[in-house]
Design a protein around this motif. Structure first.
Motif, short mmCIF file in Angstrom:
data_model
loop_
_atom_site.label_atom_id
_atom_site.label_comp_id
_atom_site.label_asym_id
_atom_site.label_seq_id
_atom_site.Cartn_x
_atom_site.Cartn_y
_atom_site.Cartn_z
N PHE A 6 0.87 -1.49 0.22
CA PHE A 6 -0.37 -0.09 0.27
C PHE A 6 1.43 1.01 0.02
O PHE A 6 1.98 1.38 -0.13
CB PHE A 6 -1.07 -0.01 1.57
CG PHE A 6 -0.50 -0.38 2.52
CD1 PHE A 6 -0.09 0.82 3.39
CD2 PHE A 6 0.24 -0.79 3.06
CE1 PHE A 6 0.32 1.26 4.72
CE2 PHE A 6 1.61 -1.72 4.18
CZ PHE A 6 1.03 -0.36 4.93
N ASP A 7 0.57 2.30 -0.36
CA ASP A 7 0.90 3.75 -0.82
C ASP A 7 1.37 3.95 1.08
O ASP A 7 0.45 4.80 2.01
CB ASP A 7 0.14 4.34 -1.04
CG ASP A 7 1.20 5.90 -1.81
OD1 ASP A 7 1.97 5.65 -1.24
OD2 ASP A 7 0.35 6.58 -2.32
N ASP A 8 3.00 4.32 1.53
CA ASP A 8 3.24 5.02 1.97
C ASP A 8 4.09 5.88 2.23
O ASP A 8 5.17 5.85 3.05
CB ASP A 8 3.65 3.50 3.38
CG ASP A 8 3.93 3.94 4.68
OD1 ASP A 8 3.10 4.57 5.11
OD2 ASP A 8 5.02 2.85 5.34
N GLU A 11 5.49 8.12 5.35
CA GLU A 11 5.86 7.86 6.65
C GLU A 11 5.85 8.59 7.81
O GLU A 11 6.60 10.05 7.67
CB GLU A 11 7.12 6.93 6.17
CG GLU A 11 7.38 5.87 7.32
CD GLU A 11 8.89 4.71 6.61
OE1 GLU A 11 9.56 4.42 7.13
OE2 GLU A 11 8.55 4.95 5.22
N THR A 15 -1.01 10.07 9.13
CA THR A 15 -1.92 9.13 8.35
C THR A 15 -1.33 7.91 7.47
O THR A 15 -1.83 7.35 7.49
CB THR A 15 -1.63 10.89 6.59
OG1 THR A 15 -2.99 11.13 7.16
CG2 THR A 15 -2.13 9.57 5.74
N SER A 16 -0.10 7.80 7.59
CA SER A 16 0.77 6.95 7.88
C SER A 16 0.00 4.89 8.61
O SER A 16 0.19 4.35 8.13
CB SER A 16 2.56 7.07 7.49
OG SER A 16 3.16 5.71 7.16
N GLN A 19 -3.34 4.09 7.40
CA GLN A 19 -2.33 3.37 6.56
C GLN A 19 -2.55 2.10 7.09
O GLN A 19 -3.09 1.26 6.86
CB GLN A 19 -1.88 3.88 5.47
CG GLN A 19 -3.15 4.97 4.98
CD GLN A 19 -1.46 5.94 3.97
OE1 GLN A 19 -0.53 5.86 3.77
NE2 GLN A 19 -2.01 5.87 2.24
N ARG A 20 -1.65 1.87 8.17
CA ARG A 20 -0.85 0.76 8.17
C ARG A 20 -2.04 -0.22 8.53
O ARG A 20 -2.42 -1.52 9.25
CB ARG A 20 0.01 0.84 8.82
CG ARG A 20 1.46 1.60 8.84
CD ARG A 20 3.05 1.06 9.35
NE ARG A 20 3.33 2.31 10.26
CZ ARG A 20 3.87 3.20 10.53
NH1 ARG A 20 3.22 3.51 9.11
NH2 ARG A 20 3.34 4.49 11.31
N PHE A 22 -5.40 0.55 8.65
CA PHE A 22 -6.44 -0.20 7.41
C PHE A 22 -5.66 -1.35 7.46
O PHE A 22 -6.85 -2.25 7.02
CB PHE A 22 -6.77 0.96 7.21
CG PHE A 22 -7.72 2.06 7.98
CD1 PHE A 22 -9.01 1.67 8.39
CD2 PHE A 22 -7.10 3.44 8.48
CE1 PHE A 22 -10.17 2.55 9.35
CE2 PHE A 22 -8.24 3.77 9.38
CZ PHE A 22 -9.69 3.92 9.38
N HIS A 23 -4.37 -1.16 6.34
CA HIS A 23 -4.10 -1.95 5.82
C HIS A 23 -4.16 -3.01 6.74
O HIS A 23 -5.00 -4.99 6.38
CB HIS A 23 -3.47 -1.83 5.61
CG HIS A 23 -2.50 -2.98 5.21
ND1 HIS A 23 -2.25 -3.05 3.72
CD2 HIS A 23 -0.78 -3.88 5.22
CE1 HIS A 23 -1.56 -4.71 3.16
NE2 HIS A 23 -0.71 -4.53 4.39
N SER A 26 -7.45 -4.76 6.75
CA SER A 26 -8.84 -5.32 5.89
C SER A 26 -8.63 -6.51 5.47
O SER A 26 -8.78 -7.05 4.52
CB SER A 26 -7.74 -4.26 5.06
OG SER A 26 -6.53 -4.70 4.14
#
Length: 118
Positions: A6-8, A11, A15-16, A19-20, A22-23, A26
């Protein structure tokens, strides 16, 4: 494994981190691992025994959860023990979801029953 990178690009930012998280959430196997860990810590082998996938695949799922800050590991002798990071808000919310989730609720009950037997 079905996960793709996924787009990181941000970093180090919140937000990063989001993202981690939610990833990590998932994936159904990772959500099941969190449900299993909801009652007590388990060794990597105990977690792997609950899945019909290779131990390296389970290890990869554990790594994603750890990187997201949802679980921690502790080496005790020859075993690696995993447990939830209780103070993590996501785990608090996950615990609530496990109570109302038709898949997570039975897993959580199974985990609690196994803990009582120990």
């Amino acid at each position: 494994m079905e996960d793709e990178a996924f787009d990181d690009t941000m970093e180090g930012s919140s937000t990063s981190a989001a993202q981690r998280v939610f990833h990590a959430l998932s994936s159904a196997p990772r959500r099941k691992i969190l449900a299993y860990l909801s009652a007590s810590g388990l060794t990597a082998g105990e977690i792997a025994d609950r899945f019909s996938m290779s131990k390296p695949a389970v290890s990869q799922h554990l790594s994603v959860l750890e990187t997201a800050g949802l679980i921690k590991r502790e080496k005790q002798g020859q075993f690696v023990h995993y447990s939830l990071i209780e103070s993590n808000l996501v785990n608090v919310l996950n615990g609530f979801v496990q109570e109302v989730c038709p898949v997570g609720r039975p897993i959580k009950k199974e985990s609690q029953a196994r803990t009582r037997k120990k």
